[in-house]
Write an enzyme that holds these catalytic residues in place. Structure first.
Site, PDB file in Angstrom:
ATOM      1  N   SER A 123       0.907  -1.181   0.129  1.00  0.00           N
ATOM      2  CA  SER A 123       0.009  -0.075   0.165  1.00  0.00           C
ATOM      3  C   SER A 123       0.979   1.172  -0.019  1.00  0.00           C
ATOM      4  CB  SER A 123      -0.877   0.106   1.327  1.00  0.00           C
ATOM      5  OG  SER A 123      -0.316   0.073   2.466  1.00  0.00           O
ATOM      6  N   GLU A 156      -7.066  -1.640  -6.460  1.00  0.00           N
ATOM      7  CA  GLU A 156      -6.170  -0.837  -7.468  1.00  0.00           C
ATOM      8  C   GLU A 156      -5.242  -1.755  -8.179  1.00  0.00           C
ATOM      9  OE1 GLU A 156      -5.625   3.663  -4.996  1.00  0.00           O
ATOM     10  OE2 GLU A 156      -4.600   1.875  -4.213  1.00  0.00           O
ATOM     11  N   ASN A 194      -4.691   6.218  -1.246  1.00  0.00           N
ATOM     12  CA  ASN A 194      -4.056   6.484  -0.061  1.00  0.00           C
ATOM     13  C   ASN A 194      -3.483   7.948  -0.389  1.00  0.00           C
ATOM     14  OD1 ASN A 194      -4.893   4.537   1.805  1.00  0.00           O
ATOM     15  ND2 ASN A 194      -3.280   3.298   1.007  1.00  0.00           N
TER      16      ASN A 194
END
Length: 291
Positions: A123, A156, A194
């Site tokens: 991430s 994603e 994010n």
């Protein structure tokens, strides 16, 4: 005539929260899944977590016991990386540590065939950088699931500079076959979600530390005013204060953009062991909550 299922055999490296959730998602789609971790206890805990999640789904009437058993029957746990040979797709879901991920990816690439696609669920780390650990990096990409992977619909797909466009297309088809929504994004710190979320959460922590409002009032105002399901401080407790601190620090180190600099209060709370829901101490939970 039945069409051949793409990525019929999926391997997941890491049997933690994300790995076990991803393994369940893949198995629910009818694919054979191999889950790898460093020892049998971790593998057993991961598969046990999947079984517990599915038991809850049975209780809620989402699936029946036969479907639960069929899903679990498609998941095999292993502790030897050699057992990943023959996998069509490997999803690395190990701890967010660049050195560890690079080591794992290099080892996996030596075991699986050249045609196998390898992806990372990172991430915060650069997918382009991680791709350099893999032979034939054109087959490498990011496949970022959100927690809990079983429930969150968006995934994603992160194209590294080296990624072949055909691999991106295949991964988009895979995500759709999971019943989820693929979003193709560039390899930038935090990717899409994010990349936008981290500065927002950092701003909220700074304003809270400055005394703008109480934790309760900040969350109430942003939930009701913006229509969010969770307030930002509730969300930080759910994500884990240490997890956000690590991710936003990685983004800051990559960009030197001050919006990603971890707020002093956040760093202090992590140092004090206030990590959020995972240990009952955070912005909204425990003795430090709702100040």
């Amino acid at each position: 005539m039945t069409n051949k299922v793409d990525f019929a055999h999926v391997a997941v490296v890491g049997a933690g929260t994300m790995g076990s959730g991803i393994a369940q998602v893949a198995a629910q789609s009818g694919r054979q899944v191999t889950v790898l971790d460093v020892d049998a206890d971790r593998v057993a805990r991961g598969i046990g977590a999947t079984a517990a999640f599915l038991d809850g789904s049975v209780t809620r009437g989402k699936i029946d016991t036969a479907e639960r058993d069929a899903i679990l029957g498609r998941i095999k746990g292993v502790t030897d990386v050699g057992d990943l040979a023959g996998a069509d797709l490997v999803i690395e879901a190990a701890t967010e540590n660049q050195a560890i991920k690079r080591s794992i990816l290099a080892e996996v690439a030596e075991v699986v065939g050249e045609a196998a696609v390898i992806v990372t669920n990172t991430s915060a780390l650069s997918v382009t950088d991680l791709a350099t650990a893999v032979t034939n990096p054109t087959r490498f990409a990011g496949l970022h699931f959100f927690n809990p992977a079983q429930l969150m619909r968006v995934v994603e797909i992160v194209a590294a500079l080296q990624t072949d466009e055909a691999v991106v297309d295949r991964l988009a088809g895979l995500v759709a076959s999971f019943g989820k929504d693929p979003v193709v994004v560039k390899d930038r710190p935090g990717f899409l979600v994010n990349h936008l979320l981290m500065p927002y959460l950092n701003d909220v922590v700074r304003e809270y530390d400055d005394g703008l409002a109480s934790a309760d009032d900040i969350d109430t105002a942003l939930k009701l005013g913006l229509g969010y399901k969770l307030g930002p401080l509730e969300l930080l407790d759910l994500i884990g204060l240490d997890v956000h601190d690590h991710a936003t620090t990685c983004a800051y180190e990559a960009t030197q953009d001050p919006c990603y600099a971890s707020p002093p209060l956040l760093r202090q709370m992590v140092a004090a062991g206030f990590l959020g829901n995972k240990n009952g101490r955070g912005f909204r939970v425990g003795e430090a909550g709702s100040r």
